[in-house]
Structure formats: C-alpha cells, structure tokens
Design an enzyme around this catalytic site. Structure first.
Site, PDB file in Angstrom:
ATOM      1  N   THR A  10       0.805  -1.233   0.000  1.00 26.09           N
ATOM      2  CA  THR A  10       0.000   0.000   0.000  1.00 26.09           C
ATOM      3  C   THR A  10       0.832   1.274   0.000  1.00 26.09           C
ATOM      4  O   THR A  10       0.288   2.367  -0.162  1.00 26.09           O
ATOM      5  CB  THR A  10      -0.914   0.036   1.243  1.00 26.09           C
ATOM      6  OG1 THR A  10      -0.117  -0.246   2.401  1.00 26.09           O
ATOM      7  CG2 THR A  10      -2.048  -0.962   1.121  1.00 26.09           C
ATOM      8  N   ILE A  13       7.816   1.407  -1.737  1.00 28.43           N
ATOM      9  CA  ILE A  13       8.375   0.487  -2.748  1.00 28.43           C
ATOM     10  C   ILE A  13       7.343  -0.580  -3.134  1.00 28.43           C
ATOM     11  O   ILE A  13       7.213  -0.946  -4.303  1.00 28.43           O
ATOM     12  CB  ILE A  13       9.678  -0.161  -2.210  1.00 28.43           C
ATOM     13  CG1 ILE A  13      10.733   0.940  -1.969  1.00 28.43           C
ATOM     14  CG2 ILE A  13      10.205  -1.211  -3.167  1.00 28.43           C
ATOM     15  CD1 ILE A  13      11.971   0.476  -1.194  1.00 28.43           C
ATOM     16  N   ARG A  33      -1.445  -4.366   6.544  1.00 32.11           N
ATOM     17  CA  ARG A  33      -2.354  -4.463   7.698  1.00 32.11           C
ATOM     18  C   ARG A  33      -3.608  -3.624   7.519  1.00 32.11           C
ATOM     19  O   ARG A  33      -4.692  -4.020   7.932  1.00 32.11           O
ATOM     20  CB  ARG A  33      -1.613  -4.017   8.971  1.00 32.11           C
ATOM     21  CG  ARG A  33      -0.549  -4.984   9.421  1.00 32.11           C
ATOM     22  CD  ARG A  33       0.370  -4.353  10.431  1.00 32.11           C
ATOM     23  NE  ARG A  33       1.031  -3.161   9.889  1.00 32.11           N
ATOM     24  CZ  ARG A  33       1.891  -2.406  10.549  1.00 32.11           C
ATOM     25  NH1 ARG A  33       2.189  -2.713  11.794  1.00 32.11           N
ATOM     26  NH2 ARG A  33       2.446  -1.353   9.973  1.00 32.11           N
ATOM     27  N   ASP A  59      -1.282  -8.989   9.297  1.00 33.74           N
ATOM     28  CA  ASP A  59      -0.106  -8.511  10.019  1.00 33.74           C
ATOM     29  C   ASP A  59       0.913  -9.643   9.983  1.00 33.74           C
ATOM     30  O   ASP A  59       0.695 -10.708  10.571  1.00 33.74           O
ATOM     31  CB  ASP A  59      -0.488  -8.164  11.474  1.00 33.74           C
ATOM     32  CG  ASP A  59       0.705  -7.652  12.263  1.00 33.74           C
ATOM     33  OD1 ASP A  59       1.853  -7.748  11.774  1.00 33.74           O
ATOM     34  OD2 ASP A  59       0.478  -7.153  13.382  1.00 33.74           O
ATOM     35  N   TYR A 145      18.463  -3.750  12.318  1.00 34.37           N
ATOM     36  CA  TYR A 145      17.953  -3.489  10.960  1.00 34.37           C
ATOM     37  C   TYR A 145      18.944  -4.026   9.927  1.00 34.37           C
ATOM     38  O   TYR A 145      18.582  -4.829   9.068  1.00 34.37           O
ATOM     39  CB  TYR A 145      17.699  -1.985  10.744  1.00 34.37           C
ATOM     40  CG  TYR A 145      17.115  -1.714   9.377  1.00 34.37           C
ATOM     41  CD1 TYR A 145      15.761  -1.932   9.130  1.00 34.37           C
ATOM     42  CD2 TYR A 145      17.916  -1.292   8.322  1.00 34.37           C
ATOM     43  CE1 TYR A 145      15.222  -1.723   7.859  1.00 34.37           C
ATOM     44  CE2 TYR A 145      17.389  -1.077   7.061  1.00 34.37           C
ATOM     45  CZ  TYR A 145      16.043  -1.293   6.830  1.00 34.37           C
ATOM     46  OH  TYR A 145      15.515  -1.090   5.574  1.00 34.37           O
ATOM     47  N   VAL A 178      15.254   5.698  -0.145  1.00 28.87           N
ATOM     48  CA  VAL A 178      14.152   5.851  -1.098  1.00 28.87           C
ATOM     49  C   VAL A 178      13.082   6.721  -0.445  1.00 28.87           C
ATOM     50  O   VAL A 178      12.753   6.525   0.737  1.00 28.87           O
ATOM     51  CB  VAL A 178      13.532   4.472  -1.460  1.00 28.87           C
ATOM     52  CG1 VAL A 178      12.538   4.621  -2.611  1.00 28.87           C
ATOM     53  CG2 VAL A 178      14.611   3.462  -1.824  1.00 28.87           C
ATOM     54  N   THR A 180       9.828   7.338   0.681  1.00 27.79           N
ATOM     55  CA  THR A 180       8.609   6.572   0.966  1.00 27.79           C
ATOM     56  C   THR A 180       8.120   7.032   2.345  1.00 27.79           C
ATOM     57  O   THR A 180       8.603   8.029   2.863  1.00 27.79           O
ATOM     58  CB  THR A 180       8.922   5.048   1.045  1.00 27.79           C
ATOM     59  OG1 THR A 180       9.755   4.823   2.197  1.00 27.79           O
ATOM     60  CG2 THR A 180       9.623   4.522  -0.192  1.00 27.79           C
TER      61      THR A 180
HETATM   62  N1  LIG Z   1      12.659   3.681   2.151  1.00 30.19           N
HETATM   63  C1  LIG Z   1      13.932   3.368   2.202  1.00 30.19           C
HETATM   64  O1  LIG Z   1      14.830   4.251   2.246  1.00 30.19           O
HETATM   65  C2  LIG Z   1      14.361   1.922   2.148  1.00 30.19           C
HETATM   66  C3  LIG Z   1      15.712   1.644   1.844  1.00 30.19           C
HETATM   67  C4  LIG Z   1      16.134   0.328   1.789  1.00 30.19           C
HETATM   68  C5  LIG Z   1      15.249  -0.704   2.022  1.00 30.19           C
HETATM   69  N2  LIG Z   1      13.947  -0.412   2.339  1.00 30.19           N
HETATM   70  C6  LIG Z   1      13.062  -1.560   2.585  1.00 30.19           C
HETATM   71  O2  LIG Z   1      12.011  -1.517   1.638  1.00 30.19           O
HETATM   72  C7  LIG Z   1      10.840  -2.162   2.164  1.00 30.19           C
HETATM   73  C8  LIG Z   1       9.635  -1.261   1.958  1.00 30.19           C
HETATM   74  O3  LIG Z   1       9.878  -0.058   2.640  1.00 30.19           O
HETATM   75  P1  LIG Z   1       9.195   1.317   2.240  1.00 30.19           P
HETATM   76  O4  LIG Z   1      10.261   2.337   2.317  1.00 30.19           O
HETATM   77  O5  LIG Z   1       8.399   1.182   1.003  1.00 30.19           O
HETATM   78  O6  LIG Z   1       8.244   1.512   3.539  1.00 30.19           O
HETATM   79  P2  LIG Z   1       6.799   2.197   3.736  1.00 30.19           P
HETATM   80  O7  LIG Z   1       6.569   3.283   2.734  1.00 30.19           O
HETATM   81  O8  LIG Z   1       6.757   2.551   5.177  1.00 30.19           O
HETATM   82  O9  LIG Z   1       5.770   1.005   3.446  1.00 30.19           O
HETATM   83  C9  LIG Z   1       5.732  -0.120   4.283  1.00 30.19           C
HETATM   84  C10 LIG Z   1       4.639  -1.080   3.814  1.00 30.19           C
HETATM   85  O10 LIG Z   1       4.715  -2.265   4.603  1.00 30.19           O
HETATM   86  C11 LIG Z   1       3.452  -2.532   5.238  1.00 30.19           C
HETATM   87  N3  LIG Z   1       3.721  -3.171   6.527  1.00 30.19           N
HETATM   88  C12 LIG Z   1       4.443  -2.664   7.566  1.00 30.19           C
HETATM   89  N4  LIG Z   1       4.436  -3.515   8.604  1.00 30.19           N
HETATM   90  C13 LIG Z   1       3.706  -4.598   8.223  1.00 30.19           C
HETATM   91  C14 LIG Z   1       3.313  -5.809   8.871  1.00 30.19           C
HETATM   92  N5  LIG Z   1       3.654  -6.075  10.134  1.00 30.19           N
HETATM   93  N6  LIG Z   1       2.563  -6.704   8.174  1.00 30.19           N
HETATM   94  C15 LIG Z   1       2.184  -6.439   6.903  1.00 30.19           C
HETATM   95  N7  LIG Z   1       2.520  -5.305   6.238  1.00 30.19           N
HETATM   96  C16 LIG Z   1       3.261  -4.396   6.895  1.00 30.19           C
HETATM   97  C17 LIG Z   1       2.787  -1.138   5.327  1.00 30.19           C
HETATM   98  O11 LIG Z   1       1.356  -1.176   5.358  1.00 30.19           O
HETATM   99  P3  LIG Z   1       0.506  -1.296   6.758  1.00 30.19           P
HETATM  100  O12 LIG Z   1       1.055  -0.263   7.698  1.00 30.19           O
HETATM  101  O13 LIG Z   1      -0.923  -1.084   6.373  1.00 30.19           O
HETATM  102  O14 LIG Z   1       0.737  -2.692   7.245  1.00 30.19           O
HETATM  103  C18 LIG Z   1       3.231  -0.536   3.993  1.00 30.19           C
HETATM  104  O15 LIG Z   1       2.417  -1.010   2.937  1.00 30.19           O
HETATM  105  C19 LIG Z   1      11.162  -2.475   3.632  1.00 30.19           C
HETATM  106  O16 LIG Z   1      11.526  -3.823   3.753  1.00 30.19           O
HETATM  107  C20 LIG Z   1      12.365  -1.563   3.947  1.00 30.19           C
HETATM  108  O17 LIG Z   1      13.172  -2.090   4.961  1.00 30.19           O
HETATM  109  C21 LIG Z   1      13.485   0.868   2.403  1.00 30.19           C
END
Ligand SMILES: NC(=O)c1ccc[n+]([C@@H]2O[C@H](COP(=O)([O-])OP(=O)(O)OC[C@H]3O[C@@H](n4cnc5c(N)ncnc54)[C@H](OP(=O)(O)O)[C@@H]3O)[C@@H](O)[C@H]2O)c1
Length: 250
Positions: A10, A13, A33, A59, A145, A178, A180
């Site tokens: 949602t 990424i 979730r 979750d 992490y 990224v 986000t």
């Molecule tokens: N942004 C960065 O700079 C970055 C860099 C390197 C790697 N990453 C990795 O990329 C991935 C995605 O990150 P993002 O930056 O796109 O984060 P984000 O924008 O915060 O999105 C996180 C997503 O994960 C879902 N989520 C979180 N906890 C959950 C749970 N317990 N069960 C099911 N769904 C869950 C959230 O929806 P709900 O809250 O509705 O569950 C949301 O859809 C992660 O693994 C992160 O570690 C991010």
C-alpha cells in the site's frame, strides 16, 4: 495472466511494485495491515490498469497473518515480492527488545516462511520468482535493521544457488535511501542525508525488474549505491559503521 503477491503493497516500494506489475499485466494479491487502504489501492489498480487485484489484510508479525499469506501462496503465485518492513528511530541499545523481535519476525521469519510457501509450486511448474527486499544497509553495521537485511541477502543468495539450473529465480533487492513513508513512520531524522542520495520508488522497482530478467542474485539499484556497496565491502566494518551512523538509517 501471471500473478504476483506483494507484501507491504500500500505504500512506498511495495506500491511502486504493484503499479509496475499491474502495468505489465500481472493479476495482484496485495498484503498489508490497513484493510481500508488496501481496498482503495486495489480499486485504483483495477481502474487504471484493468487487472485483477485481490486484497489480503494481514499482520505478518502475527501467526494468523503469516499463516493466511502462506496458504494463499500455496494456492499458486508466479512472483512473490517480500517487501514489508520498518525501521527503528533509536540506536541499537535504546530499542526495546520486543521491537527488535518484531523486526526479526517481519524481516526474517516472514521472508523465510513466505519464500518456502511459494517455492515448491514454482519448482513444480519450473517457473516463477521471489524478490526479497533487503537494503544497502545489509552491507554496513547498523543494529538489528542491517543485521536482518544481511540475513535477507544471504538467505536469498543461498536459495538462488540451490535453484540454479531451474527457471525459478530468487533475488535480493538492496535499495539505498528511497522517498517513501519509511522514515516518517520510524520518526527518523533524515536531515543529514544529502539530496543526491535519495532514489524514487519507481526507479528502484524498474531497476529490480531489469535485474530479475537478467538473473541477478543481488540487485543494487543505481550506480551511486553500487559504488557505495563496493566500498562498504572493502573497508573494515568499524569504519563503515561510523560512516553509516553519521548518515542515519536506511
Ligand atoms: N525507504 C527506504 O529508504 C528503504 C531503503 C532500503 C530498504 N527499504 C526496505 O524496503 C521495504 C519497503 O519499505 P518502504 O520504504 O516502502 O516503507 P513504507 O513506505 O513505510 O511502506 C511499508 C509497507 O509495509 C506494510 N507493513 C508494515 N508492517 C507490516 C506488517 N507487520 N505486516 C504487513 N505489512 C506491513 C505497510 O502497510 P501497513 O502499515 O498497512 O501494514 C506498507 O504497505 C522495507 O523492507 C524496507 O526495509 C526501504
């Protein structure tokens, strides 16, 4: 029509994967979730791309959520994107152990169990792929992490090695910073991160899909981050840890 299941679909990424895969004609299963947000994301994808988009609220740190997604994967999926994840604001010793365990459950146990639920069907059909979203942090030292993301990289490489010779692929995706919801959700101060280090989620996903097609095991989008990872692998971890500490967490 090929099918894809994306966790964390949602926002950030995961949402970019959902848009890209819908544009490529995949039917989607969206996992997160927040059920209301999932339904509105699914509706938007259906209207914009004319694809099927199923919602699976779960979750992934809870047993019933994990079991429900495992069962859906055993029903047959062509591409699994293990993307859901989160960060902590504090330094390692300041984070409550319950939060660290929740992180290990989402970044490691969920990735392990969902990959193992998806792969047997893929092996049987001799096609399919799993993308496990790790991080550039996997190559640096930054608490639970980075340790959990290092596990994701190593686990994905091991699975890819075992599947070599088949048409089933497993790839770890290692993005840098990224834009986000990730940093806001973790209440992280990102003011020390230089502007040129930020990537867009869409560009990260396009690079991931290119690397998957090439059979890459570990995808590091963007030349800047390929260079950073190469340097991170060469310098002692004590030096790398101090550098990443100044920048904040990825
Ligand atoms: N942004 C960065 O700079 C970055 C860099 C390197 C790697 N990453 C990795 O990329 C991935 C995605 O990150 P993002 O930056 O796109 O984060 P984000 O924008 O915060 O999105 C996180 C997503 O994960 C879902 N989520 C979180 N906890 C959950 C749970 N317990 N069960 C099911 N769904 C869950 C959230 O929806 P709900 O809250 O509705 O569950 C949301 O859809 C992660 O693994 C992160 O570690 C991010």
């Amino acid at each position: 029509m090929p099918s894809a299941l994306i966790t964390g679909a949602t926002a950030g990424i995961g949402a970019a994967f959902a848009r890209r895969l819908a544009a490529d004609g995949f039917s989607l299963v969206l996992v997160a979730r927040d059920e209301k947000r999932l339904r509105s994301s699914a509706e938007e994808l259906r209207l914009r791309y004319g694809v099927e988009a199923e919602v699976l609220p779960a979750d992934l740190t809870a047993e019933d959520g994990l079991t429900a997604v495992e069962e859906r994967l055993r029903g047959g999926i062509d591409l699994l994107v293990n993307n859901a994840g989160f960060g902590h604001p504090g330094a390692f010793l300041e984070v409550p152990v319950a939060d660290e365990l929740r992180m290990l459950k989402l970044h490691c146990e969920a990735v392990l169990r969902l990959t193992l639920a998806a792969l047997p069907g893929m092996k049987e059909r001799d096609r399919g792929a799993v993308i496990n979203v790790a991080s550039v942090a996997a190559f640096f030292t930054r608490g639970t992490y980075s340790a959990s993301k290092a596990w994701v990289v190593n686990f994905s490489e091991s699975a890819a090695a075992e599947l070599a010779g088949s048409r089933v692929r497993v790839m770890a995706l290692c993005p840098g910073f990224v834009r986000t919801e990730f940093h806001d959700r973790a209440s992280m101060d990102t003011s020390g991160i230089p502007g040129f280090l930020w990537l867009s989620a869409g560009d990260v996903v396009d690079a991931a899909m290119r690397d998957l097609a090439l059979g890459t095991w570990v995808s590091v989008p963007d030349l800047r981050y390929k260079a950073i990872v190469a340097v991170g692998r060469l310098i002692p971890s004590s030096v790398a840890g101090r550098i990443s500490g100044r920048l904040g967490r990825r």
